[in-house]
Scaffold this motif. Sequence first.
Motif, mmCIF file in Angstrom:
data_model
loop_
_atom_site.group_PDB
_atom_site.id
_atom_site.type_symbol
_atom_site.label_atom_id
_atom_site.label_comp_id
_atom_site.label_asym_id
_atom_site.label_seq_id
_atom_site.Cartn_x
_atom_site.Cartn_y
_atom_site.Cartn_z
ATOM 1 N N THR A 114 0.837 -1.208 0.000
ATOM 2 C CA THR A 114 0.000 0.000 0.000
ATOM 3 C C THR A 114 0.865 1.249 0.000
ATOM 4 O OG1 THR A 114 -1.665 -1.226 1.213
ATOM 5 C CG2 THR A 114 -1.879 1.166 1.202
ATOM 6 N N HIS A 115 1.835 1.271 0.869
ATOM 7 C CA HIS A 115 2.701 2.456 0.936
ATOM 8 C C HIS A 115 3.518 2.604 -0.340
ATOM 9 C CE1 HIS A 115 2.485 3.114 5.563
ATOM 10 N NE2 HIS A 115 1.392 3.449 4.916
ATOM 11 N N LYS A 116 3.926 1.487 -0.907
ATOM 12 C CA LYS A 116 4.670 1.543 -2.176
ATOM 13 C C LYS A 116 3.804 2.169 -3.269
ATOM 14 C CE LYS A 116 5.878 -2.275 -4.080
ATOM 15 N NZ LYS A 116 6.325 -3.684 -3.976
ATOM 16 N N ALA A 117 2.505 1.886 -3.192
ATOM 17 C CA ALA A 117 1.585 2.433 -4.202
ATOM 18 C C ALA A 117 1.184 3.876 -3.879
ATOM 19 C CB ALA A 117 0.338 1.561 -4.294
ATOM 20 N N GLY A 118 1.716 4.389 -2.762
ATOM 21 C CA GLY A 118 1.395 5.776 -2.406
ATOM 22 C C GLY A 118 0.037 5.936 -1.763
ATOM 23 N N LEU A 119 -0.552 4.841 -1.296
ATOM 24 C CA LEU A 119 -1.870 4.931 -0.666
ATOM 25 C C LEU A 119 -1.757 4.731 0.844
ATOM 26 C CD1 LEU A 119 -4.282 3.142 -3.202
ATOM 27 C CD2 LEU A 119 -3.337 5.456 -3.208
ATOM 28 N N ARG A 120 -2.909 4.763 1.500
ATOM 29 C CA ARG A 120 -2.967 4.708 2.958
ATOM 30 C C ARG A 120 -3.445 3.335 3.428
ATOM 31 N NH1 ARG A 120 -0.242 9.056 5.017
ATOM 32 N NH2 ARG A 120 -0.673 10.880 3.720
ATOM 33 N N ALA A 121 -2.880 2.883 4.546
ATOM 34 C CA ALA A 121 -3.231 1.564 5.074
ATOM 35 C C ALA A 121 -3.836 1.693 6.470
ATOM 36 C CB ALA A 121 -1.991 0.678 5.133
ATOM 37 N N CYS A 122 -4.914 0.972 6.691
ATOM 38 C CA CYS A 122 -5.652 1.038 7.960
ATOM 39 C C CYS A 122 -5.788 -0.384 8.515
ATOM 40 C CB CYS A 122 -7.053 1.587 7.743
ATOM 41 S SG CYS A 122 -7.127 3.026 6.661
#
Lengths: 256, 256, 256, 256, 256, 256
Positions: free
Chosen positions: C205-213
């Motif tokens: 997720t972080h690699k894709a530039g998005l947020r993880a919950c």
Amino acid sequence: MVPNRIKQIWSKGGQAINGWLSIACPFTAEIMAEQGYDAITIDMQHGLVGYEVGTTMLQAMRASGVTPMVRVPWLDPGAVMKALDAGAYGIVCPMINNAEEAARLVSYVRYPPTGNRSFGPTRVNFAAGADYGQHADDEILCFAMIETAEAVENIDEILATPGLDGVYIGPADLTLGLTGRKYRTGFDREEPEMIEAIKHILQCTHKAGLRACLHNGSAEYAARALEWGFDLVTVSNDVRLLAGAAKASVDKVREL
Amino acid sequence: MVPNRIKQIWSKGGQAINGWLSIACPFTAEIMAEQGYDAITIDMQHGLVGYEVGTTMLQAMRASGVTPMVRVPWLDPGAVMKALDAGAYGIVCPMINNAEEAARLVSYVRYPPTGNRSFGPTRVNFAAGADYGQHADDEILCFAMIETAEAVENIDEILATPGLDGVYIGPADLTLGLTGRKYRTGFDREEPEMIEAIKHILQCTHKAGLRACLHNGSAEYAARALEWGFDLVTVSNDVRLLAGAAKASVDKVREL
Amino acid sequence: MVPNRIKQIWSKGGQAINGWLSIACPFTAEIMAEQGYDAITIDMQHGLVGYEVGTTMLQAMRASGVTPMVRVPWLDPGAVMKALDAGAYGIVCPMINNAEEAARLVSYVRYPPTGNRSFGPTRVNFAAGADYGQHADDEILCFAMIETAEAVENIDEILATPGLDGVYIGPADLTLGLTGRKYRTGFDREEPEMIEAIKHILQCTHKAGLRACLHNGSAEYAARALEWGFDLVTVSNDVRLLAGAAKASVDKVREL
Amino acid sequence: MVPNRIKQIWSKGGQAINGWLSIACPFTAEIMAEQGYDAITIDMQHGLVGYEVGTTMLQAMRASGVTPMVRVPWLDPGAVMKALDAGAYGIVCPMINNAEEAARLVSYVRYPPTGNRSFGPTRVNFAAGADYGQHADDEILCFAMIETAEAVENIDEILATPGLDGVYIGPADLTLGLTGRKYRTGFDREEPEMIEAIKHILQCTHKAGLRACLHNGSAEYAARALEWGFDLVTVSNDVRLLAGAAKASVDKVREL
Amino acid sequence: MVPNRIKQIWSKGGQAINGWLSIACPFTAEIMAEQGYDAITIDMQHGLVGYEVGTTMLQAMRASGVTPMVRVPWLDPGAVMKALDAGAYGIVCPMINNAEEAARLVSYVRYPPTGNRSFGPTRVNFAAGADYGQHADDEILCFAMIETAEAVENIDEILATPGLDGVYIGPADLTLGLTGRKYRTGFDREEPEMIEAIKHILQCTHKAGLRACLHNGSAEYAARALEWGFDLVTVSNDVRLLAGAAKASVDKVREL
Amino acid sequence: MVPNRIKQIWSKGGQAINGWLSIACPFTAEIMAEQGYDAITIDMQHGLVGYEVGTTMLQAMRASGVTPMVRVPWLDPGAVMKALDAGAYGIVCPMINNAEEAARLVSYVRYPPTGNRSFGPTRVNFAAGADYGQHADDEILCFAMIETAEAVENIDEILATPGLDGVYIGPADLTLGLTGRKYRTGFDREEPEMIEAIKHILQCTHKAGLRACLHNGSAEYAARALEWGFDLVTVSNDVRLLAGAAKASVDKVREL
Ligand SMILES: [Mg+2]
Ligand SMILES: [Mg+2]
Ligand SMILES: [Mg+2]
Ligand SMILES: [Mg+2]
Ligand SMILES: [Mg+2]
Ligand SMILES: [Mg+2]
């Protein structure tokens, strides 16, 4: 079966005026039902109305003689059939984009052999009469909302759907769908391209022998729509009417 | 504790504009709370509001900053205290006819030693702040409705009740009470004897150093009441605003 | 438009703490909204919350400033759009297993031309502000739940969906989905293979530039998740908090 | 008739632990009923509970076997009798100040010839059993709250009321009533004069052969009350338990 | 986990009698649950029951020991899973027409690895027991409704679906589906072709080792169905029972 | 104003048949209203009905033309007036024991100058017509329940109360009141002393020129009461009708 007042008006060459309920409350429904509308639609899509309060709203409007309709949240068989069993005399379904979706919509609204509506008119049997099962397919109205570019492209195939009574234009979504964010959001479009689109749908619908309905934010625009030939016009809704009247009233006290 | 906006307005020499909720619905309350009123009263007497929906209406108005009040069904300690614990910042109590009733009203609204309100600010502790218990008696408004011949006779002894903030005139009942069925029922009295009675109550109240409030059906009459010196005027209510705006809108379409 | 507190926290490099509502009640929502969470999610999937009470919960939380989100029951356009029109600032959607489902989810959450959300912000227009239509696509968060083997396999294509803000991990389902009945059900996994899976999703997720919950059952596990780098952690829920505190309290009296 | 668990405990020389419901919600009631309390009281005075939701709470607790009681809003025959018909096995009535009020309370709770309760056990007939009418007066508990100076003065005459089972002490009101604003508001009093007052009421009650109950904010204080000899102790309530656990949980994540 | 009474009856070679709830009300549910049925089904398809009241009905029936089931509005994962999490011990799903639909139904009802039910037994964990997650797939019943020509054609492939417990015949829809408008609508078919169809489904079901259930309008027809070998028979519903008894009672007074 | 059907029947020399609603549900009210009763009373005393659901029941019955009445919980001005404003065309008040109580009851039901009812017909103005205020005192029925020894003693002075329309006998309470626990509880008394008491009240009432009503458990007893000359008979209630029909139906299947 209690007849559908919209169909009665149409059969005499008239045009119907529709009210719109976005507030989830049986009393606002009962109040609105006494104000002179021919029909009133409970908005279960954008309105705050869910199934349980929606049913009490249908009960509260029954005595008025106004024909009740429901805008369902989406093309969903459970939602359509529950609205009908609860007493809706018409279904307005959002975002019908092609013939396949229109056919599914009709199949949810009509009993076999026309459609696949499941039989169990639990409340409507009391509200409409014990002969509901025999006459429902003749009295219930089924409207596909035309509000995307895809729907406009496919308008003729949508209108060719057996069992469909007509189309209902949602100008806010239609504007977004046809022009993206080019114009302000909302009803009562004044842009020539939007007026043209609306009139185009109206003409296709009438050519196909079906009925055309338009959602309006103001009495003035609704009156124009009637002049254009729309068969049913919705005029504002409970939220806007209440907010507008309250604001005008407070502002007036402060000004005086 | 979140301050009482009416008291803030009064402390600056201003006059407050009050809205009125007779529809039992949190969404109509939330809509009304955004239209510019200083305070809004939930009518649990003649309105269709019971305790449970009334509480959700208080929740729905909280974010707006409008000061919420409740008109209770009657001079009943359970009803008064439940309204306060649920978050009402003011109590309007119908049919207070003499000093004894006024004293009972105050005793239900104020904590000991002033009154006998029972301690348990279950919701209002969250809505008003954890210091509610300390400041409630300073922030909560307590109004006795003056709406009978007996009340008018006893107006001075009522106004002498310690802990009472003022009076609230219900012109429909006051007209019935003073004149029987001589005149039409309703608000916005134009009969000289009724205007005189209303002004008399206003003057007695101001002479006693208390606040006077008037229920009005229209912005025009509310504006007159402000000119007369009323400290708070109620302008119409949600039922009339909705019904009136809807009827006007349908009529307009039919005329155009 | 009232800003999204989660986005504000993230824009400053912070991490958000989310509460979780499974009880269908506006008062529990109002209580929870005062306890210090940055955001609170109403669980309309496994929680006992339906649409009508869910809406009163959104109203009851409005004054607190906490950012409200909704976990919808399933990938259903009606449910997603009704939650947004009622005031949700974020959608958490269960069981997103591939790019096609993620794209459908986004299409329900975003207005055209990004998506196909229908326009009609009936309540949120009051709660978020009249400019909601213009800013909604920038403020509303859209999360796909990753909780099956299929989803883990397709994680990169899911994360590539334009308009998606991030993923939300449901550890109970993820464990069932990846390992069947091998381990106990529930949150706060300690099995190395599950921790690895969770961290793998986080990294993708972080690699894709998005947020993880991450959904957590305890404050301790939530704190670990924050250390791992999760952008939002949910800590327990109202049912567990209430049941746990009540049981502890009864047990203590019996022991003392 | 389903027996009253509190009476069963007492008949074996035990002491009962009571839970307290201030949230108006059947699910919180059902959750609380599974946590180990002997009895649970629905607070219709300071709690947010009205009659209609209160009834669903009684239904939701029925399966647990916990004995349900109701604190009524005030000494009002309608409220007392409706609570009993809905299934309450005990009535806790606020602000009983003298023998006359205690006698009225008993008259509302007991059937003739003991009292004047009207006969119509509509729901409780199903929940308690068809023989309810025969045994109700033996199983239903009737408690007068002692929470004012006047009540303390009149404690012996109150305790002499035939048909009364005991007293219930509300320490927050009792402190206000005995000492005005001298001390902080709330439960779990540590002031010697308040502890003395509480023990005095306890002793008078036991001397009269009746049962004494104390409202407590914490397990620790409830345990002390059991040591003092109280027959029933209430331990905290749903609002405090939920708010406290939620706050502790958020704070912990932020600290870790 | 509280056992499923229907499965217990079947395991002893018995046949189960099922009640049917179309009225949205926890008290009618509680009343019905005391009348001697083995199981009771809440009808969320044609009944007036939505999710929120449906949940209170499950709570109200819990104490009775009757096994609760839910007929969902349609083959919708959100509706199926919410009903199960709320406490349903069986799912009756309308209009299952082929193996693919039957497989989807099972996948919504069973946890992985059998199906794809999402884990979160929020209420049922309290009502059924904390070990619900371990035993649910063994205790929960899953029934496909057979009520169209297509379903009858595909009966064997439907019955071959792993995880399906049996079929439930809706005679009103089946008659419409097999014969169009040839016969009156409703239950308790007397036409030889319909009796044959019903018996055919029964035989196929038993041949496949599954259970067959029939919806009946009268005790007489239900008794015939038991003789034919049906494993579960539904006898009338709350609406018909109430309306029929009331009408008979009024008519009798007028006649006497 | 919509006329009162009971008064119409009486003016033609007829006797009225009344239904009884103890279930809090608008749909059961709507069902019952279609079964042939002349009037239907919502029981807010022993029924499970509170104000908020009671109002939706009045709405649901409006279309049927049945005259709606309300039995209030007790002699309480708030309860009486709220029921009237919500649409009740008759008030049945429990436990009226003397002239003073009867006079208070009338004062709550009638507008000045006859009584002290406060003016604000919020819903009934829509349901009964805009001329409600002018005709209400002529159309609304006011019944005092006679159900104690004291009431029987004072029957003549009660019947002399101006504005009272008649008495309503509650045989269960009357039996308790006159004979204590000598006989079984319930309706449809067969004891000579009770029949004599009932006939005595009937005769006194007719001698005073007022109307007499009797609550009955069965159609047979109601028919006897009509023969005795009662002006209105209530026949059973929704709870008994539903429970009885359900039990009979289950028992029949088990027997067949
Ligand atoms: Mg649209
Ligand atoms: Mg008044
Ligand atoms: Mg999950
Ligand atoms: Mg107290
Ligand atoms: Mg069917
Ligand atoms: Mg009685």
